[in-house]
Design a protein around this motif. Structure first.
Motif, PDB file in Angstrom:
ATOM      1  N   ASP A  40      57.659 -37.463  58.308  1.00 27.44           N
ATOM      2  CA  ASP A  40      59.098 -37.572  58.074  1.00 27.44           C
ATOM      3  C   ASP A  40      59.367 -38.933  57.445  1.00 27.44           C
ATOM      4  O   ASP A  40      59.254 -39.958  58.111  1.00 27.44           O
ATOM      5  CB  ASP A  40      59.850 -37.419  59.391  1.00 27.44           C
ATOM      6  N   SER A  41      59.706 -38.949  56.180  1.00 29.16           N
ATOM      7  CA  SER A  41      59.889 -40.214  55.459  1.00 29.16           C
ATOM      8  C   SER A  41      61.082 -41.018  55.975  1.00 29.16           C
ATOM      9  O   SER A  41      61.210 -42.191  55.648  1.00 29.16           O
ATOM     10  CB  SER A  41      60.059 -39.949  53.961  1.00 29.16           C
ATOM     11  N   ARG A  42      61.927 -40.425  56.789  1.00 28.62           N
ATOM     12  CA  ARG A  42      63.074 -41.146  57.350  1.00 28.62           C
ATOM     13  C   ARG A  42      62.665 -42.057  58.509  1.00 28.62           C
ATOM     14  O   ARG A  42      63.443 -42.905  58.926  1.00 28.62           O
ATOM     15  CB  ARG A  42      64.131 -40.148  57.837  1.00 28.62           C
ATOM     16  N   ASP A  59      56.604 -33.757  53.388  1.00 29.33           N
ATOM     17  CA  ASP A  59      57.668 -34.559  53.976  1.00 29.33           C
ATOM     18  C   ASP A  59      58.739 -33.614  54.513  1.00 29.33           C
ATOM     19  O   ASP A  59      59.406 -32.932  53.739  1.00 29.33           O
ATOM     20  CB  ASP A  59      58.247 -35.495  52.920  1.00 29.33           C
ATOM     21  N   ALA A  61      61.532 -34.292  55.600  1.00 31.00           N
ATOM     22  CA  ALA A  61      62.859 -34.708  55.159  1.00 31.00           C
ATOM     23  C   ALA A  61      63.298 -33.934  53.913  1.00 31.00           C
ATOM     24  O   ALA A  61      64.486 -33.852  53.615  1.00 31.00           O
ATOM     25  CB  ALA A  61      62.883 -36.208  54.876  1.00 31.00           C
ATOM     26  N   GLN A  62      62.339 -33.348  53.202  1.00 28.26           N
ATOM     27  CA  GLN A  62      62.631 -32.557  52.000  1.00 28.26           C
ATOM     28  C   GLN A  62      62.919 -31.097  52.337  1.00 28.26           C
ATOM     29  O   GLN A  62      63.198 -30.304  51.454  1.00 28.26           O
ATOM     30  CB  GLN A  62      61.455 -32.630  51.022  1.00 28.26           C
ATOM     31  N   GLY A  63      62.789 -30.717  53.601  1.00 32.59           N
ATOM     32  CA  GLY A  63      63.063 -29.345  54.031  1.00 32.59           C
ATOM     33  C   GLY A  63      61.786 -28.593  54.350  1.00 32.59           C
ATOM     34  O   GLY A  63      60.708 -28.951  53.887  1.00 32.59           O
ATOM     35  N   ARG A  68      56.552 -23.567  51.111  1.00 35.44           N
ATOM     36  CA  ARG A  68      55.790 -24.814  51.199  1.00 35.44           C
ATOM     37  C   ARG A  68      54.769 -24.781  52.330  1.00 35.44           C
ATOM     38  O   ARG A  68      53.935 -25.663  52.439  1.00 35.44           O
ATOM     39  CB  ARG A  68      56.742 -25.991  51.412  1.00 35.44           C
TER      40      ARG A  68
END
Length: 124
Positions: A40-42, A59, A61-63, A68
């Motif tokens: 999670d890049s956050r 990531d 955070a991108q969904g 994917r």
């Protein structure tokens, strides 16, 4: 102003050291190299975890789109995400034959996240 920058740098270095120590923990020792790293890049600690791996990364955070999550013949994946993202991934990947091998709560002093988990799933 300069002291604040030094403090931030020190915290980032401490975070990288903590993530490195986690990666070498015997309970999380990888038998199979993960085909995918999930992060999670956050969250600073999670982004540091992903930065230590050289393979493909997802990531959250991108969904989390089902498209994917098509992992083909992958045997294992590892992640450091929040509990909710981990549970969602674990449920979706169960349909592809993945089962939890390890899951452990991780301290996240920099991001302040109280729900960060390091986990590993392997195909049964």
């Amino acid at each position: 102003m300069m002291a604040a920058l030094s403090l931030t740098r020190r915290h980032l270095l401490q975070s990288a050291g903590a993530v490195g120590a986690l990666a070498s923990a015997p309970a999380l020792a990888a038998r199979i190299k993960p085909a995918l790293v999930v992060y999670d890049s956050r969250l600073i600690e999670s982004a540091g975890f992903a930065g230590e791996h050289d393979g493909p990364a997802l990531d959250v955070a991108q969904g989390l789109h089902p498209r994917r999550l098509a992992l083909g013949n992958a045997k294992a994946l590892e992640g450091m995400t929040g509990w909710g993202d981990y549970v969602a991934l674990r449920g979706a990947l169960r349909l592809q034959g993945f089962r939890p091998v390890t899951e452990r709560k991780v301290q996240a002093p920099l991001s302040g996240a109280g729900h960060l988990f390091r986990w590993r799933l392997e195909r049964a």
